[in-house]
Design an enzyme around this catalytic site. Sequence first.
Site, short mmCIF file in Angstrom:
data_model
loop_
_atom_site.label_atom_id
_atom_site.label_comp_id
_atom_site.label_asym_id
_atom_site.label_seq_id
_atom_site.Cartn_x
_atom_site.Cartn_y
_atom_site.Cartn_z
N HIS A 204 0.82 -1.04 -0.10
CA HIS A 204 -0.05 0.02 -0.01
C HIS A 204 0.79 1.18 -0.06
CE1 HIS A 204 -2.87 2.96 1.87
NE2 HIS A 204 -3.73 2.20 1.37
N ASP B 283 3.00 -4.62 8.02
CA ASP B 283 2.06 -3.61 7.74
C ASP B 283 0.71 -4.56 7.98
OD1 ASP B 283 -0.11 -2.36 6.85
OD2 ASP B 283 0.35 -1.71 5.09
N GLN C 231 -4.49 -5.02 6.84
CA GLN C 231 -5.45 -6.00 6.57
C GLN C 231 -5.44 -7.26 7.28
OE1 GLN C 231 -8.14 -5.13 4.47
NE2 GLN C 231 -6.86 -3.17 3.64
N LYS D 25 -10.34 -0.20 10.39
CA LYS D 25 -10.77 -1.49 9.66
C LYS D 25 -11.07 -2.90 10.55
CE LYS D 25 -7.24 -0.24 6.32
NZ LYS D 25 -7.82 0.51 5.08
N CYS E 23 -4.87 2.82 -3.62
CA CYS E 23 -3.59 3.30 -2.75
C CYS E 23 -2.50 2.23 -2.93
CB CYS E 23 -4.00 3.50 -1.44
SG CYS E 23 -5.14 4.91 -1.00
N1 PLP Z 1 -1.63 -0.79 4.70
C1 PLP Z 1 -2.58 -1.49 3.87
C2 PLP Z 1 -2.35 -2.68 3.53
C3 PLP Z 1 -3.99 -1.08 3.93
O1 PLP Z 1 -4.88 -1.68 3.08
C4 PLP Z 1 -4.21 0.46 4.32
C5 PLP Z 1 -5.62 1.15 4.13
O2 PLP Z 1 -6.23 0.71 3.17
C6 PLP Z 1 -3.08 1.15 5.00
C7 PLP Z 1 -1.86 0.36 5.26
C8 PLP Z 1 -3.31 2.31 5.50
O3 PLP Z 1 -4.40 2.48 6.64
P1 PLP Z 1 -4.72 3.86 7.05
O4 PLP Z 1 -5.39 4.45 5.93
O5 PLP Z 1 -6.03 3.45 8.00
O6 PLP Z 1 -3.74 4.63 7.67
#
Ligand code: PLP
Length: 415
Positions: free
Chosen positions: A123, A206, A209, A232, A372
Amino acid sequence: MNFLQQIRADFPILGRKVEGRPLVYFDNAATSQRPACVLDLQQKLCKEHNANIHRAVHTLSYEATDYYEAGRRTAQRFINAESSDEIVLTGGATMSINLVAECMARGGFIGSGDGILLSEAEHHSNIVPWQMACQRTGAHLEVVPVRAGGSDANDGGVDMEAYRAALRRGVKMVAVTHVSNILGAVNPVKEMVAEAHALGIPVLIDGAQGIVHRKVDVQSLDCDFYAFSGHKIYAPTGIGVLYGKREWLEKLPPFMGGGDMVATVSFEKTEYADIPLKFEAGTANFVAAACLAPALEYAAKIASSPDAAEHEKKQIEAMKQTLASIDGLWVAAADAEDRIPLWSFTIDGVHPLDAAMLIDKMGVALRSGHMCAEPIVRRIGGGSMLRASLMPYNTLEEIEVFGKALERTVKLLRR
Ligand code: PLP
Protein backbone atom coordinates in the site's frame (compact mmCIF):
# COMPACT_ATOMS: atom_id res chain seq x y z
CA MET A 1 -31.11 -16.06 16.15
CA ASN A 2 -28.25 -17.83 14.42
CA PHE A 3 -24.62 -16.65 14.48
CA LEU A 4 -24.97 -14.35 11.49
CA GLN A 5 -28.30 -12.82 12.48
CA GLN A 6 -26.84 -12.03 15.89
CA ILE A 7 -23.82 -10.30 14.40
CA ARG A 8 -25.86 -8.31 11.90
CA ALA A 9 -28.18 -7.10 14.63
CA ASP A 10 -25.14 -5.43 16.24
CA PHE A 11 -24.55 -3.14 13.23
CA PRO A 12 -27.24 -0.45 12.86
CA ILE A 13 -25.88 0.68 9.47
CA LEU A 14 -26.56 -2.71 7.90
CA GLY A 15 -30.26 -1.93 8.10
CA ARG A 16 -30.05 1.07 5.76
CA LYS A 17 -30.94 1.29 2.10
CA VAL A 18 -29.02 2.71 -0.83
CA GLU A 19 -31.00 3.64 -3.94
CA GLY A 20 -34.04 2.04 -2.36
CA ARG A 21 -32.35 -1.35 -1.95
CA PRO A 22 -30.84 -3.01 1.12
CA LEU A 23 -27.19 -1.94 1.35
CA VAL A 24 -24.64 -4.56 0.33
CA TYR A 25 -21.43 -3.18 1.83
CA PHE A 26 -18.44 -4.88 0.20
CA ASP A 27 -15.86 -2.13 0.81
CA ASN A 28 -14.76 -3.34 4.22
CA ALA A 29 -11.04 -3.30 3.42
CA ALA A 30 -11.32 0.50 3.11
CA THR A 31 -13.16 0.79 6.41
CA SER A 32 -15.33 -1.61 8.37
CA GLN A 33 -18.66 -0.78 9.96
CA ARG A 34 -19.00 -0.31 13.72
CA PRO A 35 -21.06 -2.40 16.13
CA ALA A 36 -23.41 -0.83 18.68
CA CYS A 37 -20.99 -1.50 21.57
CA VAL A 38 -18.45 0.82 19.90
CA LEU A 39 -21.01 3.45 18.87
CA ASP A 40 -22.46 3.47 22.39
CA LEU A 41 -19.07 3.96 24.03
CA GLN A 42 -18.22 6.73 21.58
CA GLN A 43 -21.34 8.59 22.56
CA LYS A 44 -21.01 7.91 26.29
CA LEU A 45 -17.45 9.24 26.34
CA CYS A 46 -18.43 12.47 24.61
CA LYS A 47 -21.49 12.93 26.82
CA GLU A 48 -20.07 11.96 30.20
CA HIS A 49 -16.28 11.77 30.26
CA ASN A 50 -14.89 14.33 27.84
CA ALA A 51 -11.56 15.70 29.11
CA ASN A 52 -7.92 15.85 28.14
CA ILE A 53 -5.95 12.78 29.24
CA HIS A 54 -2.80 12.30 31.35
CA ARG A 55 -2.73 15.94 32.48
CA ALA A 56 -5.23 17.17 35.00
CA VAL A 57 -6.05 15.88 38.49
CA HIS A 58 -9.83 16.29 38.17
CA THR A 59 -12.29 13.42 37.94
CA LEU A 60 -13.16 13.69 34.26
CA SER A 61 -9.50 13.66 33.27
CA TYR A 62 -8.85 10.55 35.38
CA GLU A 63 -11.84 8.83 33.81
CA ALA A 64 -10.82 9.76 30.27
CA THR A 65 -7.26 8.57 30.96
CA ASP A 66 -8.53 5.24 32.31
CA TYR A 67 -10.59 4.68 29.17
CA TYR A 68 -7.64 5.60 26.94
CA GLU A 69 -5.28 3.26 28.75
CA ALA A 70 -7.89 0.48 28.66
CA GLY A 71 -7.81 0.80 24.85
CA ARG A 72 -4.04 0.36 24.93
CA ARG A 73 -4.21 -2.69 27.21
CA THR A 74 -6.86 -4.32 25.02
CA ALA A 75 -4.63 -3.81 21.97
CA GLN A 76 -1.74 -5.37 23.92
CA ARG A 77 -3.80 -8.47 24.77
CA PHE A 78 -5.24 -8.68 21.25
CA ILE A 79 -1.81 -9.04 19.65
CA ASN A 80 -0.16 -10.67 22.68
CA ALA A 81 2.50 -8.01 23.17
CA GLU A 82 4.62 -8.61 26.25
CA SER A 83 3.91 -5.19 27.76
CA SER A 84 1.52 -2.29 27.17
CA ASP A 85 4.66 -0.08 26.99
CA GLU A 86 5.19 -1.63 23.57
CA ILE A 87 1.85 -0.32 22.27
CA VAL A 88 2.08 3.19 20.80
CA LEU A 89 -1.29 4.75 20.01
CA THR A 90 -1.16 6.66 16.71
CA GLY A 91 -3.59 8.12 14.20
CA GLY A 92 -3.67 4.97 12.04
CA ALA A 93 -1.51 2.45 10.23
CA THR A 94 -0.17 5.22 7.99
CA MET A 95 1.05 7.24 10.95
CA SER A 96 2.49 4.12 12.60
CA ILE A 97 4.61 3.35 9.53
CA ASN A 98 5.65 6.99 9.07
CA LEU A 99 6.76 7.01 12.69
CA VAL A 100 9.04 4.02 12.22
CA ALA A 101 10.46 5.19 8.87
CA GLU A 102 11.12 8.71 10.11
CA CYS A 103 12.61 7.65 13.46
CA MET A 104 14.78 4.92 11.93
CA ALA A 105 16.19 7.49 9.49
CA ARG A 106 16.63 10.26 12.05
CA GLY A 107 18.11 7.86 14.58
CA GLY A 108 20.79 6.75 12.10
CA PHE A 109 19.52 3.16 11.80
CA ILE A 110 19.22 3.63 8.04
CA GLY A 111 22.01 5.38 6.18
CA SER A 112 23.54 6.09 2.81
CA GLY A 113 23.77 3.02 0.58
CA ASP A 114 21.47 0.90 2.79
CA GLY A 115 18.58 -1.04 1.28
CA ILE A 116 15.00 -0.98 2.54
CA LEU A 117 13.19 -4.07 1.37
CA LEU A 118 9.49 -3.97 0.42
CA SER A 119 7.23 -6.28 -1.54
CA GLU A 120 5.76 -5.21 -4.85
CA ALA A 121 2.23 -5.32 -3.44
CA GLU A 122 2.58 -2.68 -0.74
CA HIS A 123 0.00 0.00 0.00
CA HIS A 124 1.22 3.58 -0.55
CA SER A 125 1.40 3.86 3.25
CA ASN A 126 4.19 1.30 3.24
CA ILE A 127 6.03 2.78 0.23
CA VAL A 128 6.01 6.56 0.50
CA PRO A 129 7.31 6.88 4.10
CA TRP A 130 10.29 4.70 3.14
CA GLN A 131 10.91 6.74 0.00
CA MET A 132 10.97 9.81 2.22
CA ALA A 133 13.44 8.05 4.52
CA CYS A 134 15.58 7.27 1.46
CA GLN A 135 15.54 10.92 0.39
CA ARG A 136 16.66 11.93 3.86
CA THR A 137 19.45 9.36 4.19
CA GLY A 138 20.63 8.27 0.75
CA ALA A 139 19.24 4.74 1.28
CA HIS A 140 17.37 3.00 -1.55
CA LEU A 141 14.36 0.71 -1.96
CA GLU A 142 14.68 -2.96 -2.91
CA VAL A 143 11.41 -4.39 -4.26
CA VAL A 144 10.55 -8.10 -4.23
CA PRO A 145 8.06 -9.30 -6.88
CA VAL A 146 4.83 -11.17 -6.16
CA ARG A 147 3.29 -13.95 -8.22
CA ALA A 148 0.28 -12.37 -9.93
CA GLY A 149 -0.57 -11.01 -13.35
CA GLY A 150 1.68 -12.21 -16.11
CA SER A 151 3.82 -14.53 -13.99
CA ASP A 152 3.51 -18.31 -14.19
CA ALA A 153 1.49 -18.59 -11.03
CA ASN A 154 -1.33 -16.39 -9.76
CA ASP A 155 -1.28 -17.15 -6.04
CA GLY A 156 -0.20 -13.70 -4.87
CA GLY A 157 2.81 -15.11 -3.02
CA VAL A 158 5.99 -13.15 -2.43
CA ASP A 159 8.85 -14.63 -4.44
CA MET A 160 10.85 -16.03 -1.50
CA GLU A 161 13.94 -16.77 -3.61
CA ALA A 162 14.06 -13.12 -4.65
CA TYR A 163 13.40 -12.12 -1.03
CA ARG A 164 16.36 -14.15 0.25
CA ALA A 165 18.63 -12.81 -2.48
CA ALA A 166 17.58 -9.21 -1.77
CA LEU A 167 18.16 -9.60 1.98
CA ARG A 168 21.82 -10.22 1.21
CA ARG A 169 22.22 -7.01 -0.82
CA GLY A 170 22.93 -4.63 2.08
CA VAL A 171 19.37 -4.45 3.36
CA LYS A 172 18.99 -2.69 6.74
CA MET A 173 15.21 -2.82 7.11
CA VAL A 174 12.33 -4.97 5.85
CA ALA A 175 8.80 -3.54 5.62
CA VAL A 176 6.20 -5.95 4.26
CA THR A 177 2.49 -6.31 4.34
CA HIS A 178 0.87 -9.18 6.24
CA VAL A 179 -1.91 -9.26 3.64
CA SER A 180 -1.95 -7.05 0.54
CA ASN A 181 -5.08 -4.91 0.17
CA ILE A 182 -5.08 -5.87 -3.53
CA LEU A 183 -4.24 -9.56 -3.53
CA GLY A 184 -5.81 -10.81 -0.30
CA ALA A 185 -3.16 -13.54 -0.05
CA VAL A 186 -1.63 -14.05 3.39
CA ASN A 187 2.15 -13.60 3.32
CA PRO A 188 4.40 -16.03 5.24
CA VAL A 189 5.44 -13.22 7.57
CA LYS A 190 6.78 -15.45 10.33
CA GLU A 191 9.18 -17.08 7.90
CA MET A 192 10.09 -13.69 6.40
CA VAL A 193 10.92 -12.33 9.86
CA ALA A 194 13.06 -15.36 10.70
CA GLU A 195 15.01 -15.05 7.45
CA ALA A 196 15.64 -11.34 8.02
CA HIS A 197 16.58 -11.82 11.68
CA ALA A 198 19.10 -14.49 10.74
CA LEU A 199 20.97 -11.62 9.07
CA GLY A 200 20.27 -9.13 11.90
CA ILE A 201 17.71 -7.14 9.85
CA PRO A 202 14.66 -5.67 11.65
CA VAL A 203 11.17 -6.18 10.20
CA LEU A 204 8.05 -4.02 10.21
CA ILE A 205 4.79 -5.73 9.27
CA ASP A 206 1.97 -3.65 7.82
CA GLY A 207 -0.97 -5.38 9.47
CA ALA A 208 -3.76 -3.07 8.26
CA GLN A 209 -5.54 -5.98 6.52
CA GLY A 210 -3.95 -8.95 8.29
CA ILE A 211 -5.12 -8.00 11.79
CA VAL A 212 -8.75 -8.10 10.65
CA HIS A 213 -8.84 -11.69 9.45
CA ARG A 214 -5.95 -13.52 11.14
CA LYS A 215 -4.93 -14.12 14.73
CA VAL A 216 -1.83 -12.04 15.34
CA ASP A 217 0.67 -12.91 18.06
CA VAL A 218 3.59 -10.50 17.84
CA GLN A 219 5.73 -12.55 20.22
CA SER A 220 5.32 -15.62 18.07
CA LEU A 221 5.87 -13.65 14.84
CA ASP A 222 8.91 -12.06 16.53
CA CYS A 223 8.48 -8.96 14.32
CA ASP A 224 10.11 -5.74 15.46
CA PHE A 225 7.10 -3.59 14.55
CA TYR A 226 3.47 -4.34 13.68
CA ALA A 227 1.21 -1.51 12.46
CA PHE A 228 -2.58 -1.38 12.09
CA SER A 229 -5.61 0.93 12.08
CA GLY A 230 -8.63 0.75 14.36
CA HIS A 231 -11.20 1.69 11.72
CA LYS A 232 -10.70 -1.48 9.67
CA ILE A 233 -11.50 -3.61 12.70
CA TYR A 234 -14.72 -2.13 14.13
CA ALA A 235 -13.17 0.91 15.87
CA PRO A 236 -13.58 4.56 14.82
CA THR A 237 -11.29 6.38 12.40
CA GLY A 238 -8.33 8.35 13.74
CA ILE A 239 -6.80 5.66 15.91
CA GLY A 240 -3.98 3.29 15.06
CA VAL A 241 -1.61 0.98 16.82
CA LEU A 242 2.11 0.63 16.49
CA TYR A 243 3.56 -2.37 18.28
CA GLY A 244 7.31 -2.01 18.70
CA LYS A 245 9.71 -4.24 20.58
CA ARG A 246 10.82 -2.49 23.77
CA GLU A 247 14.47 -2.39 22.70
CA TRP A 248 13.55 -0.60 19.46
CA LEU A 249 11.12 1.88 21.00
CA GLU A 250 13.69 2.75 23.65
CA LYS A 251 16.48 3.43 21.19
CA LEU A 252 14.48 5.31 18.53
CA PRO A 253 14.28 9.10 18.86
CA PRO A 254 10.80 10.62 19.38
CA PHE A 255 8.61 11.20 16.33
CA MET A 256 6.97 14.55 17.10
CA GLY A 257 7.62 17.02 19.88
CA GLY A 258 4.98 18.56 22.12
CA GLY A 259 2.94 18.02 25.25
CA ASP A 260 2.61 14.58 26.87
CA MET A 261 5.82 13.18 25.36
CA VAL A 262 8.14 14.92 27.81
CA ALA A 263 9.47 14.42 31.33
CA THR A 264 10.88 17.97 31.78
CA VAL A 265 11.29 20.90 29.41
CA SER A 266 13.54 23.93 29.65
CA PHE A 267 14.80 26.21 26.91
CA GLU A 268 18.19 24.52 27.19
CA LYS A 269 17.13 20.90 27.16
CA THR A 270 14.13 18.57 27.08
CA GLU A 271 13.99 15.15 28.67
CA TYR A 272 11.54 12.82 27.02
CA ALA A 273 8.90 10.68 28.68
CA ASP A 274 9.37 6.91 28.80
CA ILE A 275 7.85 4.69 26.14
CA PRO A 276 5.16 4.62 24.86
CA LEU A 277 4.32 8.26 25.72
CA LYS A 278 7.60 9.40 24.15
CA PHE A 279 5.82 8.81 20.81
CA GLU A 280 2.44 10.32 21.73
CA ALA A 281 2.88 14.08 21.46
CA GLY A 282 -0.14 16.36 21.73
CA THR A 283 -3.76 15.74 22.67
CA ALA A 284 -4.68 12.20 21.73
CA ASN A 285 -7.89 11.04 20.09
CA PHE A 286 -8.97 9.60 23.41
CA VAL A 287 -12.49 8.63 22.31
CA ALA A 288 -11.26 6.57 19.37
CA ALA A 289 -8.45 5.04 21.43
CA ALA A 290 -10.87 4.04 24.18
CA CYS A 291 -13.12 2.43 21.55
CA LEU A 292 -10.31 0.01 20.68
CA ALA A 293 -11.40 -1.87 23.81
CA PRO A 294 -14.96 -2.83 22.74
CA ALA A 295 -13.90 -3.07 19.06
CA LEU A 296 -11.06 -5.54 19.62
CA GLU A 297 -13.03 -7.48 22.23
CA TYR A 298 -15.81 -7.78 19.67
CA ALA A 299 -13.33 -8.99 17.02
CA ALA A 300 -11.87 -11.51 19.48
CA LYS A 301 -15.34 -12.82 20.35
CA ILE A 302 -16.19 -13.38 16.70
CA ALA A 303 -12.82 -14.95 15.95
CA SER A 304 -13.23 -17.42 18.81
CA SER A 305 -16.47 -18.78 17.35
CA PRO A 306 -16.16 -21.90 15.16
CA ASP A 307 -19.16 -20.52 13.23
CA ALA A 308 -17.02 -17.58 12.08
CA ALA A 309 -14.35 -19.79 10.49
CA GLU A 310 -17.04 -21.88 8.84
CA HIS A 311 -18.81 -18.76 7.55
CA GLU A 312 -15.58 -17.31 6.12
CA LYS A 313 -14.98 -20.57 4.22
CA LYS A 314 -18.49 -20.37 2.78
CA GLN A 315 -18.05 -16.72 1.83
CA ILE A 316 -14.81 -17.54 0.01
CA GLU A 317 -16.33 -20.48 -1.85
CA ALA A 318 -19.43 -18.50 -2.85
CA MET A 319 -17.39 -15.53 -4.05
CA LYS A 320 -15.09 -17.81 -6.02
CA GLN A 321 -18.06 -19.29 -7.86
CA THR A 322 -19.74 -15.93 -8.38
CA LEU A 323 -16.62 -14.31 -9.84
CA ALA A 324 -15.91 -17.36 -12.01
CA SER A 325 -19.41 -17.11 -13.52
CA ILE A 326 -18.71 -13.70 -15.11
CA ASP A 327 -17.25 -13.99 -18.58
CA GLY A 328 -13.93 -12.14 -19.02
CA LEU A 329 -13.40 -11.52 -15.31
CA TRP A 330 -9.82 -11.94 -14.04
CA VAL A 331 -9.12 -12.23 -10.31
CA ALA A 332 -5.76 -11.23 -8.85
CA ALA A 333 -4.19 -14.00 -6.74
CA ALA A 334 -7.12 -16.29 -7.60
CA ASP A 335 -5.05 -19.35 -6.66
CA ALA A 336 -3.92 -18.13 -3.23
CA GLU A 337 -3.94 -21.06 -0.81
CA ASP A 338 -4.45 -18.86 2.23
CA ARG A 339 -6.57 -15.78 1.54
CA ILE A 340 -8.77 -13.32 3.38
CA PRO A 341 -12.24 -12.56 1.93
CA LEU A 342 -10.95 -9.87 -0.43
CA TRP A 343 -10.82 -10.01 -4.23
CA SER A 344 -9.52 -7.48 -6.75
CA PHE A 345 -10.53 -8.06 -10.34
CA THR A 346 -10.76 -6.68 -13.86
CA ILE A 347 -13.47 -7.38 -16.43
CA ASP A 348 -12.75 -7.32 -20.16
CA GLY A 349 -14.39 -4.35 -21.88
CA VAL A 350 -15.63 -2.77 -18.64
CA HIS A 351 -14.01 0.21 -16.94
CA PRO A 352 -13.80 -0.34 -13.15
CA LEU A 353 -14.96 3.17 -12.32
CA ASP A 354 -18.06 2.90 -14.53
CA ALA A 355 -18.82 -0.51 -13.03
CA ALA A 356 -18.45 0.73 -9.43
CA MET A 357 -20.75 3.69 -10.13
CA LEU A 358 -23.40 1.60 -11.82
CA ILE A 359 -23.39 -1.21 -9.27
CA ASP A 360 -23.77 1.39 -6.50
CA LYS A 361 -27.11 2.26 -8.11
CA MET A 362 -28.07 -1.33 -7.35
CA GLY A 363 -27.17 -0.89 -3.67
CA VAL A 364 -23.74 -2.58 -3.81
CA ALA A 365 -20.66 -0.73 -2.48
CA LEU A 366 -17.43 -1.82 -4.20
CA ARG A 367 -14.04 -0.14 -4.32
CA SER A 368 -12.46 0.88 -7.63
CA GLY A 369 -9.30 2.54 -8.93
CA HIS A 370 -5.70 1.98 -7.87
CA MET A 371 -6.78 1.47 -4.27
CA CYS A 372 -3.68 3.21 -2.87
CA ALA A 373 -1.42 0.52 -4.27
CA GLU A 374 -0.63 2.02 -7.65
CA PRO A 375 2.55 0.06 -8.47
CA ILE A 376 0.94 -3.39 -8.25
CA VAL A 377 -2.40 -2.30 -9.71
CA ARG A 378 -0.63 -0.68 -12.64
CA ARG A 379 1.27 -3.90 -13.39
CA ILE A 380 -1.57 -6.38 -12.99
CA GLY A 381 -4.69 -4.32 -13.62
CA GLY A 382 -3.73 -1.54 -16.04
CA GLY A 383 -3.93 1.06 -13.26
CA SER A 384 -7.50 0.43 -12.14
CA MET A 385 -9.38 -2.55 -10.71
CA LEU A 386 -12.55 -3.39 -8.82
CA ARG A 387 -12.44 -4.83 -5.30
CA ALA A 388 -14.92 -6.64 -3.13
CA SER A 389 -13.95 -7.14 0.52
CA LEU A 390 -16.10 -8.83 3.14
CA MET A 391 -16.43 -8.93 6.92
CA PRO A 392 -18.05 -11.66 9.03
CA TYR A 393 -21.36 -9.73 8.89
CA ASN A 394 -21.68 -10.18 5.11
CA THR A 395 -24.12 -12.91 4.14
CA LEU A 396 -24.23 -15.48 1.36
CA GLU A 397 -27.47 -13.84 0.17
CA GLU A 398 -25.56 -10.58 -0.26
CA ILE A 399 -23.02 -12.44 -2.39
CA GLU A 400 -25.93 -13.59 -4.58
CA VAL A 401 -27.24 -10.02 -4.89
CA PHE A 402 -23.71 -8.85 -5.73
CA GLY A 403 -23.37 -11.58 -8.38
CA LYS A 404 -26.62 -10.64 -10.12
CA ALA A 405 -25.82 -6.92 -9.91
CA LEU A 406 -22.36 -7.52 -11.38
CA GLU A 407 -23.80 -9.59 -14.23
CA ARG A 408 -26.24 -6.80 -15.04
CA THR A 409 -23.51 -4.17 -14.80
CA VAL A 410 -21.33 -6.07 -17.25
CA LYS A 411 -24.22 -6.50 -19.71
CA LEU A 412 -24.98 -2.79 -19.62
CA LEU A 413 -21.39 -1.57 -19.87
CA ARG A 414 -19.47 -4.05 -21.99
CA ARG A 415 -18.25 -2.57 -25.22
N1 PLP B 1 -1.73 -0.75 4.61
C1 PLP B 1 -2.68 -1.46 4.01
C2 PLP B 1 -2.36 -2.85 3.52
C3 PLP B 1 -3.96 -0.93 3.85
O1 PLP B 1 -4.90 -1.64 3.24
C4 PLP B 1 -4.21 0.38 4.33
C5 PLP B 1 -5.53 1.00 4.12
O2 PLP B 1 -6.25 0.66 3.21
C6 PLP B 1 -3.18 1.07 4.97
C7 PLP B 1 -1.95 0.48 5.10
C8 PLP B 1 -3.39 2.45 5.51
O3 PLP B 1 -4.32 2.48 6.53
P1 PLP B 1 -4.87 3.87 7.09
O4 PLP B 1 -5.35 4.65 5.92
O5 PLP B 1 -5.95 3.48 8.02
O6 PLP B 1 -3.74 4.54 7.79
